[in-house]
Design a protein around this motif. Structure first.
Motif, PDB file in Angstrom:
ATOM      1  N   GLY A 119       0.792  -1.224   0.000  1.00  0.00           N
ATOM      2  CA  GLY A 119       0.000   0.000   0.000  1.00  0.00           C
ATOM      3  C   GLY A 119       0.819   1.266   0.000  1.00  0.00           C
ATOM      4  N   VAL A 120       2.124   1.147  -0.131  1.00  0.00           N
ATOM      5  CA  VAL A 120       3.016   2.298  -0.079  1.00  0.00           C
ATOM      6  C   VAL A 120       3.445   2.688  -1.490  1.00  0.00           C
ATOM      7  CG1 VAL A 120       5.190   3.205   0.843  1.00  0.00           C
ATOM      8  CG2 VAL A 120       3.866   1.536   2.166  1.00  0.00           C
ATOM      9  N   SER A 121       3.223   3.935  -1.871  1.00  0.00           N
ATOM     10  CA  SER A 121       3.611   4.390  -3.199  1.00  0.00           C
ATOM     11  C   SER A 121       5.132   4.368  -3.340  1.00  0.00           C
ATOM     12  CB  SER A 121       3.108   5.812  -3.451  1.00  0.00           C
ATOM     13  OG  SER A 121       3.788   6.733  -2.609  1.00  0.00           O
ATOM     14  N   GLU A 122       5.601   4.351  -4.567  1.00  0.00           N
ATOM     15  CA  GLU A 122       7.042   4.337  -4.806  1.00  0.00           C
ATOM     16  C   GLU A 122       7.703   5.595  -4.239  1.00  0.00           C
ATOM     17  OE1 GLU A 122      10.666   2.955  -5.734  1.00  0.00           O
ATOM     18  OE2 GLU A 122       8.761   1.855  -5.842  1.00  0.00           O
ATOM     19  N   GLU A 123       7.022   6.715  -4.358  1.00  0.00           N
ATOM     20  CA  GLU A 123       7.574   7.966  -3.820  1.00  0.00           C
ATOM     21  C   GLU A 123       7.755   7.875  -2.307  1.00  0.00           C
ATOM     22  OE1 GLU A 123       6.484  12.761  -3.546  1.00  0.00           O
ATOM     23  OE2 GLU A 123       5.191  11.379  -4.684  1.00  0.00           O
ATOM     24  N   ARG A 124       6.762   7.354  -1.627  1.00  0.00           N
ATOM     25  CA  ARG A 124       6.870   7.208  -0.177  1.00  0.00           C
ATOM     26  C   ARG A 124       7.912   6.157   0.192  1.00  0.00           C
ATOM     27  NH1 ARG A 124       0.354   7.461   1.007  1.00  0.00           N
ATOM     28  NH2 ARG A 124       0.243   9.716   1.450  1.00  0.00           N
ATOM     29  N   ARG A 125       7.984   5.112  -0.585  1.00  0.00           N
ATOM     30  CA  ARG A 125       8.976   4.072  -0.299  1.00  0.00           C
ATOM     31  C   ARG A 125      10.384   4.650  -0.391  1.00  0.00           C
ATOM     32  NH1 ARG A 125       8.676  -2.033  -2.605  1.00  0.00           N
ATOM     33  NH2 ARG A 125       6.502  -1.533  -2.143  1.00  0.00           N
ATOM     34  N   GLN A 126      10.609   5.480  -1.388  1.00  0.00           N
ATOM     35  CA  GLN A 126      11.932   6.074  -1.568  1.00  0.00           C
ATOM     36  C   GLN A 126      12.265   7.056  -0.445  1.00  0.00           C
ATOM     37  OE1 GLN A 126      14.313   5.458  -3.856  1.00  0.00           O
ATOM     38  NE2 GLN A 126      13.076   3.832  -4.765  1.00  0.00           N
ATOM     39  N   ARG A 127      11.279   7.820  -0.002  1.00  0.00           N
ATOM     40  CA  ARG A 127      11.544   8.848   1.009  1.00  0.00           C
ATOM     41  C   ARG A 127      11.598   8.293   2.422  1.00  0.00           C
ATOM     42  NH1 ARG A 127      11.124  14.340   1.949  1.00  0.00           N
ATOM     43  NH2 ARG A 127      10.532  14.811  -0.202  1.00  0.00           N
ATOM     44  N   TYR A 128      10.709   7.356   2.736  1.00  0.00           N
ATOM     45  CA  TYR A 128      10.514   6.982   4.135  1.00  0.00           C
ATOM     46  C   TYR A 128      10.999   5.580   4.520  1.00  0.00           C
ATOM     47  CZ  TYR A 128       7.613  11.175   4.249  1.00  0.00           C
ATOM     48  OH  TYR A 128       7.165  12.473   4.169  1.00  0.00           O
ATOM     49  N   PHE A 129      11.544   4.825   3.590  1.00  0.00           N
ATOM     50  CA  PHE A 129      11.997   3.475   3.901  1.00  0.00           C
ATOM     51  C   PHE A 129      13.424   3.259   3.380  1.00  0.00           C
ATOM     52  CE2 PHE A 129       7.436   3.307   3.961  1.00  0.00           C
ATOM     53  CZ  PHE A 129       7.116   2.420   4.976  1.00  0.00           C
ATOM     54  N   ARG A 130      14.130   2.366   4.044  1.00  0.00           N
ATOM     55  CA  ARG A 130      15.474   2.004   3.639  1.00  0.00           C
ATOM     56  C   ARG A 130      15.533   0.499   3.408  1.00  0.00           C
ATOM     57  NH1 ARG A 130      14.803   6.515   3.432  1.00  0.00           N
ATOM     58  NH2 ARG A 130      15.792   8.246   4.550  1.00  0.00           N
TER      59      ARG A 130
END
Length: 225
Positions: free
Chosen positions: A97-108
């Motif tokens: 459920g996480v967009s690619e933009e959010r994945r890039q910004r908020y996950f490692r």
């Protein structure tokens, strides 16, 4: 029986879209523009919803260009779930459920292929053991999220839980419930921002709270109901 732990990031997407608009409005408010925003996620399970809320708040503050700090209190009665939630590590398939933009910004991405929530988000979340029916609620809250927990409680316990949630909210604070839940008898204390998304705004200043004693044996719905 309550330790079901069914949760995902940004569960019920349209509800989060509605909530996001409200949080941006809240972050941009000229009233107390530098006051810390406070949120409470009750029944946080393994932490996906708490992280989702922290991400939404961070995005709202960035979009508003505001100078605000924020804090998310994430609570549950399951100590094992809290320990896992605090680590903030999730298998790749849990981020559907996480967009690619959010994945890039908020996950490692970790060497083992799992993803960890960024330190900037994890440091905004306080995970703690808390029983919604017996423990003192958090207060001065701008947002309370309690989703798909109330449906497992009997009516009397639902009233107790909702009274605690309402008590914790500031005037104008946002209540976010699950798709099959409503504020019930507390509805008169809220403006309905979206019935379909289950987003409500507290419209009374009172923090009156009724805390009847509810024996554990009557708090939960029997599994055969």
């Amino acid at each position: 029986d309550l330790l079901i732990g069914v949760t995902t990031f940004f569960r019920d997407g349209p509800g989060f879209d509605t909530l996001q608009a409200q949080l941006r409005e809240l972050a941009a408010s000229p009233v107390e523009p530098e006051r810390e925003l406070r949120a409470w996620v009750a029944g946080c399970a393994s932490g996906e919803e708490a992280c989702s809320m922290a991400i939404l708040l961070d995005e709202a503050i960035r979009a508003a260009g505001a100078r605000r700090e924020f804090e998310v209190f994430a609570t549950d009665i399951h100590e094992g779930a809290l320990e896992s939630a605090g680590a903030g590590v999730f298998a790749a398939d849990r981020l559907k459920g996480v967009s690619e933009e959010r994945r890039q910004r908020y996950f490692r991405c970790r060497p083992d292929g799992r993803f960890q929530v960024s330190a900037e988000i994890r440091q905004r979340i306080v995970f703690a053991k808390h029983n919604l029916l017996t423990d003192t609620p958090f207060t001065n809250l701008d947002l309370v999220s309690c989703r798909n927990l109330l449906i497992y409680l009997r009516p009397q316990a639902q009233r107790r839980a909702l009274a605690s949630l309402c008590y914790g909210l500031r005037f104008g604070g946002i209540l976010f419930l699950g798709s099959s839940e409503t504020p019930g008898e507390m509805l008169s204390s809220f403006d309905t921002l979206s019935e379909s998304a289950k987003v409500y705004r507290k419209r009374v200043h009172t923090r009156a709270m009724h805390r009847p004693e509810i024996p554990t044996r009557v708090a939960l719905r029997p599994t055969h109901e």
